[in-house]
Design an enzyme around this catalytic site. Structure first.
Site, PDB file in Angstrom:
ATOM      1  N   GLY A  64      68.945 -19.827 -29.531  1.00 26.19           N
ATOM      2  CA  GLY A  64      67.756 -18.979 -29.402  1.00 26.19           C
ATOM      3  C   GLY A  64      66.586 -19.373 -30.276  1.00 26.19           C
ATOM      4  O   GLY A  64      65.456 -18.944 -30.038  1.00 26.19           O
ATOM      5  N   GLU A  65      66.825 -20.196 -31.291  1.00 26.20           N
ATOM      6  CA  GLU A  65      65.733 -20.632 -32.168  1.00 26.20           C
ATOM      7  C   GLU A  65      65.098 -21.925 -31.655  1.00 26.20           C
ATOM      8  O   GLU A  65      64.230 -22.497 -32.297  1.00 26.20           O
ATOM      9  CB  GLU A  65      66.260 -20.834 -33.593  1.00 26.20           C
TER      10      GLU A  65
ATOM     11  N   TRP B 282      74.475 -15.468 -27.558  1.00 24.62           N
ATOM     12  CA  TRP B 282      75.298 -16.280 -28.469  1.00 24.62           C
ATOM     13  C   TRP B 282      76.507 -15.573 -29.069  1.00 24.62           C
ATOM     14  O   TRP B 282      77.330 -16.219 -29.721  1.00 24.62           O
ATOM     15  CB  TRP B 282      74.441 -16.901 -29.559  1.00 24.62           C
TER      16      TRP B 282
ATOM     17  N   ASN C 173      66.779 -13.064 -29.572  1.00 23.81           N
ATOM     18  CA  ASN C 173      65.318 -12.954 -29.691  1.00 23.81           C
ATOM     19  C   ASN C 173      64.623 -13.735 -28.575  1.00 23.81           C
ATOM     20  O   ASN C 173      65.117 -14.767 -28.133  1.00 23.81           O
ATOM     21  CB  ASN C 173      64.867 -13.495 -31.040  1.00 23.81           C
TER      22      ASN C 173
ATOM     23  N   ASP D 147      62.789 -11.136 -34.939  1.00 23.23           N
ATOM     24  CA  ASP D 147      64.082 -11.807 -34.702  1.00 23.23           C
ATOM     25  C   ASP D 147      65.222 -10.799 -34.642  1.00 23.23           C
ATOM     26  O   ASP D 147      66.310 -11.043 -35.152  1.00 23.23           O
ATOM     27  CB  ASP D 147      64.371 -12.880 -35.772  1.00 23.23           C
TER      28      ASP D 147
ATOM     29  N   ASP E 293      67.611 -10.089 -32.633  1.00 19.59           N
ATOM     30  CA  ASP E 293      68.529 -10.449 -31.544  1.00 19.59           C
ATOM     31  C   ASP E 293      69.329  -9.219 -31.121  1.00 19.59           C
ATOM     32  O   ASP E 293      69.942  -8.569 -31.973  1.00 19.59           O
ATOM     33  CB  ASP E 293      69.526 -11.516 -32.015  1.00 19.59           C
TER      34      ASP E 293
ATOM     35  N   TRP F  21      79.734  -9.693 -43.774  1.00 23.07           N
ATOM     36  CA  TRP F  21      79.553 -10.660 -42.691  1.00 23.07           C
ATOM     37  C   TRP F  21      80.841 -10.831 -41.865  1.00 23.07           C
ATOM     38  O   TRP F  21      80.933 -11.674 -40.978  1.00 23.07           O
ATOM     39  CB  TRP F  21      79.089 -12.012 -43.265  1.00 23.07           C
TER      40      TRP F  21
HETATM   41 CA    CA Z   1      67.578 -15.227 -33.502  1.00 22.84          CA
END
Ligand code: CA
Length: 573
Positions: A190-191, A250, A268, A310, A312, A481
């Site tokens: 996505g980036e 993703w 994003n 951003d 997402d 995380w």
């Molecule tokens: Ca992103």
């Protein structure tokens, strides 16, 4: 005699059939306590087990049964959820590796190391989040955007398929999803201005069945024929912007057999600079529900229209029953928790699950749209009064790493609570001019992420989806995380970057047990019962997006050491 022979044949037939992972087994995976057959511990993604052998009264006696190292120099972030079937554990590791392990002893049965080319472009560390099981195959995605299916017994490659061009920024990190006899996968990247999509393949051969783009304007295909454009070209994207619109799927998806829909979150829109793509930019930063049989979008719900931060919208959509209706819950990266009708996509409830959200004041339940704070959108670099190189900087919360990121939450049908791994941080963010270049970062933004509070970034929080009330929380210094596991023994398990796997009372949040795994835990735990014992497993190995993108936060966690191992625990007797 004839009858006896017939029954013997039936027994042999049953034994052979049970060696294969079937569609019926995948559909029932959420109730199967002897195996872990899918990411999410069931395609609904509840990450709940009914097992009670390990419970609040004895969890203090949990001890390691075995541990196994992934070895090599290829450590870095380990975000994988293991699978368990027929005496074997299948676990993926950093740099596109997969291991089969004897689940009783922890001995390695085989390993497969994917040969990665120079020039792969994973945005957020060389991670992999897990595999899928089907028939006698174990299937996973690689950092050079391929799918590899291996024989569960031998580790030999049965088929391999290319998803897309890694040199254009595509990669694959999510666990594939099996639904209605199909292998469903998304894409990462996505980036880099990729085009997000969901693809369905025959899991036995890898042959494509359908593909559904999640950027408005792109054509879908089924059985090699056109299957309708997603949405309406240029309805929510100006000019050519939809051609590099991002919306990477993703984190993979979930599936609910009751609705027949697969739910994929989308990332994003590209680029991050929102001023060059005025409009909602469908279907970026959304949950997209796809009819698995037709490969068409049944409904979508966009959490962040015209995203500028951003945010997402990839977070897992976990289906559950509320007031006799099938609902889906999503703790979005944008800091709001959404409860959505899983059949129709209509918003039922929305509330913040982290403090200090700046970009929107609230979510309007009737329209389903956020009440934006226009002053919190980073400024247009081409606006009057500027020099055209940098727009106004704003301080926005959550920071772009999100109120929640890739770490999946859990739901307990027993407590009726969601257990959400959260992070509280903000960022300075500004926009810059940007143009698309194949394989180049497609952002048009600069940023620095910062903690909001002195005593924590992470916090495991229990939320009632109906009232939006927080039942309890356990704060954590470093950002959480890893994912969460809830059990019938009234326990919640989760890991921390500081290296601990922890267990708390699901009703009160009181921490009852913890164990130091030797490196940071950024992966979700699992549990199963082999007929004698209940086990809990988790992968350990610090890394992921935080040390790479974390700004001031990265400095705060730079003392943490890398690793790469899987731990399995049982009760001492
Ligand atoms: Ca992103």
């Amino acid at each position: 005699m004839k009858l006896k022979l017939l029954s013997l044949l039936m027994v042999v037939g049953a034994a052979q059939a049970s060696a294969q992972v079937t569609d019926a087994m995948i559909t029932n995976a959420g109730n199967d306590t002897s195996s872990v057959l899918s990411w999410g511990m069931g395609t609904q993604g509840q990450r709940h087990s009914t097992l009670t052998n390990i419970n609040t009264s004895n969890v203090s006696k949990l001890v390691p049964a075995w541990t196994m190292s992934f070895g090599g120099e290829k450590q870095r972030g380990q975000e994988s959820q293991p699978l368990v079937y027929k005496g074997k554990m299948f676990v993926t590791a950093s740099y596109s590796r997969i291991f089969a392990i004897d689940v009783k002893t922890g001995e390695k049965i085989w390993k497969y190391e994917h040969r990665l080319p120079e020039g792969i472009m994973p945005c957020c560390d060389v991670v992999n989040r897990g595999a899928a099981l089907y028939g006698n195959l174990v299937i996973f995605g690689t950092l050079d955007a391929q799918l590899v299916a291996l024989d569960q017994d031998t580790g030999k490659v049965v088929w391999r398929e290319k998803i897309d061009d890694y040199a254009a920024g595509y990669s694959q990190t999510a666990a594939p999803l099996i639904a209605e006899g199909l292998l469903l996968t998304g894409v990462s990247g996505g980036e880099f201005g990729v085009v997000g999509r969901v693809e369905a393949r025959d899991p036995k051969t890898g042959k494509m069945v359908w593909t559904r783009p999640v950027v408005e304007g792109h054509m879908g295909y089924k059985d090699g024929k056109e299957n309708g454009i997603s949405g309406t070209t240029n309805a929510t994207w100006p000019g050519e912007t939809w051609k590099t619109g991002g919306a990477a799927t993703w984190l993979g998806g979930t599936y609910d057999a009751k609705t027949g829909l697969a739910y994929f979150g989308t990332g994003n829109p590209g680029p991050w600079n929102s001023h060059v793509r005025k409009g909602d930019n469908l279907y970026s930063a959304s949950t997209v529900a796809i009819d698995v049989k037709t490969g068409k979008i049944a409904w979508h719900y966009q959490t962040t229209p015209n995203d500028a931060w951003d945010y997402d919208g990839v977070n897992e959509f976990v289906t559950f029953d509320m007031d006799g209706k099938r609902m889906g819950a999503k703790a979005d990266r944008n800091g709001f928790f959404y409860v959505i009708d899983a059949t129709t996509g209509k918003l039922q409830n929305a509330f913040p699950f982290v403090k200090g959200n700046t970009w929107a004041k609230s979510i309007d339940i009737a329209s389903g749209r956020p009440n934006f704070d226009p002053a919190n959108r980073p400024g247009d670099p081409s606006a009057a009064g500027g020099d055209g190189t940098k727009g106004t900087t704003v301080f926005a919360a959550p920071g772009f790493l999100g109120g929640k990121n890739q770490m999946p939450m859990a739901y307990s049908p027993k407590s009726k609570l969601f257990y959400v791994p959260t992070n509280e941080w903000g960022m300075d963010i500004w926009n810059e001019p940007i143009s698309y270049k194949k394989g180049g970062a497609y952002l048009g933004a600069g940023f620095t992420i910062r903690p909001l509070f002195d005593d924590h970034i992470g916090s495991l929080r229990a939320y009632d989806p109906k009232t939006g009330k927080m039942a309890w929380e356990v704060k954590n210094n470093a950002p959480l995380w890893g994912g969460v596991l809830a059990t019938g023994g009234d326990l919640v398990f989760w890991g921390t970057p500081e290296g601990y796997l922890k267990a708390a009372d699901a009703k009160t949040g009181k921490v009852l047990w913890q164990f130091q795994t030797g490196s940071g835990v950024v992966a979700p735990p699992i549990t199963w019962n082999d007929g004698v014992n209940q086990y809990v497993s988790v992968v350990s190995g610090w890394g992921g997006a935080v040390p790479l993108w974390g700004g001031d936060v990265a400095k705060k966690v730079n003392f943490l050491e890398q690793g790469g191992s899987v731990w399995t625990f049982k009760l001492s007797h």
